[in-house]
Design a protein around this motif. Sequence first.
Motif, PDB file in Angstrom:
ATOM      1  N   ASP A  87       0.834  -1.196   0.000  1.00 49.68           N
ATOM      2  CA  ASP A  87       0.000   0.000   0.000  1.00 49.68           C
ATOM      3  C   ASP A  87       0.875   1.253   0.000  1.00 49.68           C
ATOM      4  O   ASP A  87       0.611   2.202  -0.735  1.00 49.68           O
ATOM      5  N   ALA A  88       1.915   1.245   0.823  1.00 47.21           N
ATOM      6  CA  ALA A  88       2.825   2.397   0.875  1.00 47.21           C
ATOM      7  C   ALA A  88       3.538   2.576  -0.460  1.00 47.21           C
ATOM      8  O   ALA A  88       3.728   3.711  -0.926  1.00 47.21           O
ATOM      9  N   LEU A  89       3.926   1.484  -1.101  1.00 48.64           N
ATOM     10  CA  LEU A  89       4.595   1.581  -2.400  1.00 48.64           C
ATOM     11  C   LEU A  89       3.685   2.183  -3.468  1.00 48.64           C
ATOM     12  O   LEU A  89       4.141   2.916  -4.346  1.00 48.64           O
ATOM     13  N   GLN A  90       2.390   1.894  -3.381  1.00 43.33           N
ATOM     14  CA  GLN A  90       1.459   2.436  -4.367  1.00 43.33           C
ATOM     15  C   GLN A  90       1.320   3.951  -4.236  1.00 43.33           C
ATOM     16  O   GLN A  90       0.889   4.613  -5.179  1.00 43.33           O
TER      17      GLN A  90
ATOM     18  N   ASN B  96      13.676   5.028  -0.093  1.00 42.95           N
ATOM     19  CA  ASN B  96      14.567   3.990   0.402  1.00 42.95           C
ATOM     20  C   ASN B  96      13.816   3.126   1.402  1.00 42.95           C
ATOM     21  O   ASN B  96      12.715   3.453   1.837  1.00 42.95           O
ATOM     22  N   TYR B  97      14.417   2.009   1.776  1.00 47.11           N
ATOM     23  CA  TYR B  97      13.738   1.053   2.650  1.00 47.11           C
ATOM     24  C   TYR B  97      13.488   1.627   4.042  1.00 47.11           C
ATOM     25  O   TYR B  97      12.484   1.305   4.672  1.00 47.11           O
ATOM     26  N   THR B  98      14.383   2.484   4.507  1.00 46.30           N
ATOM     27  CA  THR B  98      14.195   3.102   5.820  1.00 46.30           C
ATOM     28  C   THR B  98      12.949   3.983   5.808  1.00 46.30           C
ATOM     29  O   THR B  98      12.114   3.913   6.712  1.00 46.30           O
ATOM     30  N   PHE B  99      12.794   4.801   4.777  1.00 51.80           N
ATOM     31  CA  PHE B  99      11.618   5.662   4.647  1.00 51.80           C
ATOM     32  C   PHE B  99      10.353   4.826   4.560  1.00 51.80           C
ATOM     33  O   PHE B  99       9.346   5.119   5.203  1.00 51.80           O
ATOM     34  N   LEU B 100      10.415   3.764   3.781  1.00 51.21           N
ATOM     35  CA  LEU B 100       9.262   2.886   3.610  1.00 51.21           C
ATOM     36  C   LEU B 100       8.851   2.269   4.948  1.00 51.21           C
ATOM     37  O   LEU B 100       7.671   2.253   5.302  1.00 51.21           O
ATOM     38  N   ALA B 101       9.836   1.783   5.701  1.00 54.56           N
ATOM     39  CA  ALA B 101       9.546   1.176   7.005  1.00 54.56           C
ATOM     40  C   ALA B 101       8.896   2.200   7.934  1.00 54.56           C
ATOM     41  O   ALA B 101       7.967   1.876   8.683  1.00 54.56           O
ATOM     42  N   GLU B 102       9.369   3.433   7.891  1.00 53.79           N
ATOM     43  CA  GLU B 102       8.782   4.486   8.727  1.00 53.79           C
ATOM     44  C   GLU B 102       7.346   4.783   8.296  1.00 53.79           C
ATOM     45  O   GLU B 102       6.474   5.012   9.133  1.00 53.79           O
ATOM     46  N   GLN B 103       7.079   4.756   6.995  1.00 51.95           N
ATOM     47  CA  GLN B 103       5.745   5.053   6.479  1.00 51.95           C
ATOM     48  C   GLN B 103       4.706   4.033   6.923  1.00 51.95           C
ATOM     49  O   GLN B 103       3.538   4.365   7.081  1.00 51.95           O
TER      50      GLN B 103
ATOM     51  N   ARG C 192      14.654  -4.434   6.865  1.00 47.27           N
ATOM     52  CA  ARG C 192      14.998  -5.621   6.065  1.00 47.27           C
ATOM     53  C   ARG C 192      13.739  -6.371   5.617  1.00 47.27           C
ATOM     54  O   ARG C 192      13.669  -6.878   4.502  1.00 47.27           O
ATOM     55  N   CYS C 193      12.745  -6.442   6.474  1.00 50.03           N
ATOM     56  CA  CYS C 193      11.501  -7.118   6.097  1.00 50.03           C
ATOM     57  C   CYS C 193      10.811  -6.374   4.963  1.00 50.03           C
ATOM     58  O   CYS C 193      10.307  -6.977   4.021  1.00 50.03           O
ATOM     59  N   GLY C 194      10.771  -5.045   5.072  1.00 47.99           N
ATOM     60  CA  GLY C 194      10.158  -4.240   4.012  1.00 47.99           C
ATOM     61  C   GLY C 194      10.891  -4.409   2.697  1.00 47.99           C
ATOM     62  O   GLY C 194      10.283  -4.479   1.641  1.00 47.99           O
ATOM     63  N   ALA C 195      12.219  -4.493   2.773  1.00 46.17           N
ATOM     64  CA  ALA C 195      13.025  -4.696   1.563  1.00 46.17           C
ATOM     65  C   ALA C 195      12.661  -6.027   0.903  1.00 46.17           C
ATOM     66  O   ALA C 195      12.515  -6.112  -0.311  1.00 46.17           O
ATOM     67  N   ALA C 196      12.493  -7.059   1.716  1.00 46.06           N
ATOM     68  CA  ALA C 196      12.143  -8.376   1.167  1.00 46.06           C
ATOM     69  C   ALA C 196      10.773  -8.335   0.511  1.00 46.06           C
ATOM     70  O   ALA C 196      10.545  -8.945  -0.542  1.00 46.06           O
ATOM     71  N   ASP C 197       9.815  -7.604   1.117  1.00 43.13           N
ATOM     72  CA  ASP C 197       8.465  -7.545   0.546  1.00 43.13           C
ATOM     73  C   ASP C 197       8.420  -6.739  -0.738  1.00 43.13           C
ATOM     74  O   ASP C 197       7.526  -6.930  -1.563  1.00 43.13           O
ATOM     75  N   CYS C 198       9.360  -5.836  -0.923  1.00 38.52           N
ATOM     76  CA  CYS C 198       9.420  -5.092  -2.185  1.00 38.52           C
ATOM     77  C   CYS C 198       9.778  -6.028  -3.333  1.00 38.52           C
ATOM     78  O   CYS C 198       9.331  -5.835  -4.447  1.00 38.52           O
ATOM     79  N   GLY C 199      10.578  -7.054  -3.015  1.00 35.47           N
ATOM     80  CA  GLY C 199      10.971  -8.035  -4.036  1.00 35.47           C
ATOM     81  C   GLY C 199       9.795  -8.865  -4.452  1.00 35.47           C
ATOM     82  O   GLY C 199       9.574  -9.227  -5.541  1.00 35.47           O
TER      83      GLY C 199
END
Length: 98
Positions: A64-67, A76-83, A91-98
């Motif tokens: 949802d955040a990526l959309q 970056n993954y840090t920003f995404l995790a904060e969002q 690291r979990c967010g990075a894996a889910d982006c894949g």
Amino acid sequence: MVGDDPEILVSELQNQFPNDAIEIIENDNGGLVAKVVNLIERPDQASDLPLDIRGTDFQMRVWDALQKVPADGTVNYTFLAEQIGAPSAVRCGAADCG
């Protein structure tokens, strides 16, 4: 090319998604196919394509955040995790982006 033989394509889809119904659209009249082409050509435009998205609650929050990232934007993954309210889950967010 992917999908040159409709029978093979349907068989492969049924093997990959054995619990799902495969709907064959014989004549789309420009509906669904046009929406897919439009999304590819203009990714910055909103789309109402029907999606079958399955994931954990965490994965759904990541997606949802990526959309919400503009088509020409980056995060970056840090920003995404904060969002998504999980700043330690980089690291979990990075894996889910894949």
